[in-house]
Design an enzyme around this catalytic site. Structure first.
Site, PDB file in Angstrom:
ATOM      1  N   GLU A  50     -43.137 -18.293  28.038  1.00  0.00           N
ATOM      2  CA  GLU A  50     -43.292 -17.068  27.255  1.00  0.00           C
ATOM      3  C   GLU A  50     -43.524 -17.477  25.803  1.00  0.00           C
ATOM      4  OE1 GLU A  50     -43.264 -14.241  29.155  1.00  0.00           O
ATOM      5  OE2 GLU A  50     -44.171 -13.493  27.323  1.00  0.00           O
ATOM      6  N   CYS A  80     -51.294 -22.119  29.644  1.00  0.00           N
ATOM      7  CA  CYS A  80     -50.855 -20.720  29.663  1.00  0.00           C
ATOM      8  C   CYS A  80     -50.139 -20.368  28.351  1.00  0.00           C
ATOM      9  CB  CYS A  80     -50.026 -20.471  30.911  1.00  0.00           C
ATOM     10  SG  CYS A  80     -50.118 -18.768  31.446  1.00  0.00           S
ATOM     11  N   ILE A 136     -50.774 -16.903  36.131  1.00  0.00           N
ATOM     12  CA  ILE A 136     -49.526 -16.119  36.140  1.00  0.00           C
ATOM     13  C   ILE A 136     -49.380 -15.409  34.784  1.00  0.00           C
ATOM     14  CG2 ILE A 136     -47.024 -16.209  36.388  1.00  0.00           C
ATOM     15  CD1 ILE A 136     -47.389 -18.843  37.929  1.00  0.00           C
ATOM     16  N   ARG A 137     -49.501 -14.087  34.814  1.00  0.00           N
ATOM     17  CA  ARG A 137     -49.510 -13.317  33.542  1.00  0.00           C
ATOM     18  C   ARG A 137     -50.333 -14.076  32.498  1.00  0.00           C
ATOM     19  NH1 ARG A 137     -45.027 -12.787  30.846  1.00  0.00           N
ATOM     20  NH2 ARG A 137     -44.007 -14.373  32.085  1.00  0.00           N
ATOM     21  N   HIS A 172     -52.017 -22.418  35.469  1.00  0.00           N
ATOM     22  CA  HIS A 172     -50.947 -23.418  35.646  1.00  0.00           C
ATOM     23  C   HIS A 172     -51.459 -24.600  36.492  1.00  0.00           C
ATOM     24  CE1 HIS A 172     -47.110 -21.420  34.259  1.00  0.00           C
ATOM     25  NE2 HIS A 172     -47.980 -20.426  34.164  1.00  0.00           N
ATOM     26  N   GLU A 174     -50.308 -27.378  37.017  1.00  0.00           N
ATOM     27  CA  GLU A 174     -49.234 -28.169  37.638  1.00  0.00           C
ATOM     28  C   GLU A 174     -48.787 -27.578  38.978  1.00  0.00           C
ATOM     29  OE1 GLU A 174     -48.836 -25.896  35.437  1.00  0.00           O
ATOM     30  OE2 GLU A 174     -46.853 -24.967  35.532  1.00  0.00           O
TER      31      GLU A 174
HETATM   32  N1  GLN Z   1     -47.627 -14.129  29.387  1.00  0.00           N
HETATM   33  C1  GLN Z   1     -47.073 -15.328  28.847  1.00  0.00           C
HETATM   34  C2  GLN Z   1     -47.150 -15.341  27.324  1.00  0.00           C
HETATM   35  O1  GLN Z   1     -47.829 -14.567  26.778  1.00  0.00           O
HETATM   36  C3  GLN Z   1     -47.762 -16.546  29.408  1.00  0.00           C
HETATM   37  C4  GLN Z   1     -47.517 -16.635  30.885  1.00  0.00           C
HETATM   38  C5  GLN Z   1     -47.432 -18.029  31.390  1.00  0.00           C
HETATM   39  O2  GLN Z   1     -47.260 -18.985  30.637  1.00  0.00           O
HETATM   40  N2  GLN Z   1     -47.480 -18.138  32.695  1.00  0.00           N
HETATM   41  O3  GLN Z   1     -46.547 -16.152  26.702  1.00  0.00           O
END
Ligand code: GLN
Length: 201
Positions: A50, A80, A136-137, A172, A174
């Protein structure tokens, strides 16, 4: 020949699997929690997690400036949330960025956790077999500057980018058994270490 030693910033997020992938890809790995550890490293990965939380945590045992100093001479790979941190522009003022890669980023642009997805992408440096990319997001790269090389795209948007010796992925890498992207980063780290690269900033 000694193996390059790659740190994975371990203050928040998905760092453990990156450390395993580095070893599978031919490097040595270390989870980094303190600034003193940076001295012994040849490269650094900022993992997913995050980016707003990472911004808050970067300021204690290891700071924004510690990573900036490191990145002047050594390669950094952001995945990410890690990419959001190493890029230049983001549509969220709560994130403090390092500005290592000239890219504008939109956080959570594909939706919430339940909108996470997997897609086969093609790697510019190894087009033979598609790479199984887990988003992922994920952030969306809205635009990149002229210093940036696009290494993979998904639905016309860059998802893997390089700038000088630094690398960024919106997904991701990994979370598969495919070590090609980690090997690509390790190759850059080796070249910088041996003073052979043309990719340094
Ligand atoms: N949504 C997250 C962010 O904005 C990133 C998501 C992730 O690292 N899988 O920090």
């Amino acid at each position: 020949m000694t193996k390059p030693r790659i740190g994975v910033l371990g203050i928040q997020g998905a760092y453990a699997r990156h450390a395993e992938m580095i070893v599978l890809a031919g490097g040595e790995s270390e989870i980094v929690k303190y600034r003193e550890q940076l001295d012994g490293l040849d490269g650094l990965i900022l993992p997913g997690g995050e980016s707003t939380t990472m911004t808050k945590v970067l300021g204690f045992r290891i700071t924004h400036d510690d990573i900036l100093d490191f990145a002047r001479h050594k390669p950094v790979f952001g995945t990410c949330a890690g990419l959001i941190l190493i890029a230049c522009g983001v549509t969220d003022p709560r994130v403090r960025q390092l500005g290592l890669i000239d890219a504008n980023i939109s956080r959570n642009a594909y939706g919430s956790q339940k909108d996470s997805f997997v897609s086969e992408i093609s790697l510019e440096f190894d087009r033979g077999v598609p790479f199984h990319a887990v988003f992922i997001r994920a952030p969306l790269i809205l635009s990149v500057g002229g210093s940036v090389t696009v290494l993979s795209v998904h639905e016309n948007a860059p998802v893997l980018i390089g700038s000088g010796m630094h690398l960024g992925a919106t997904f991701h890498p990994e979370l598969t058994h495919d070590t090609r992207i980690h090997r690509y980063f390790i190759q850059t780290v080796k070249e910088v270490k041996d003073g052979k690269t043309t990719r340094s900033q």
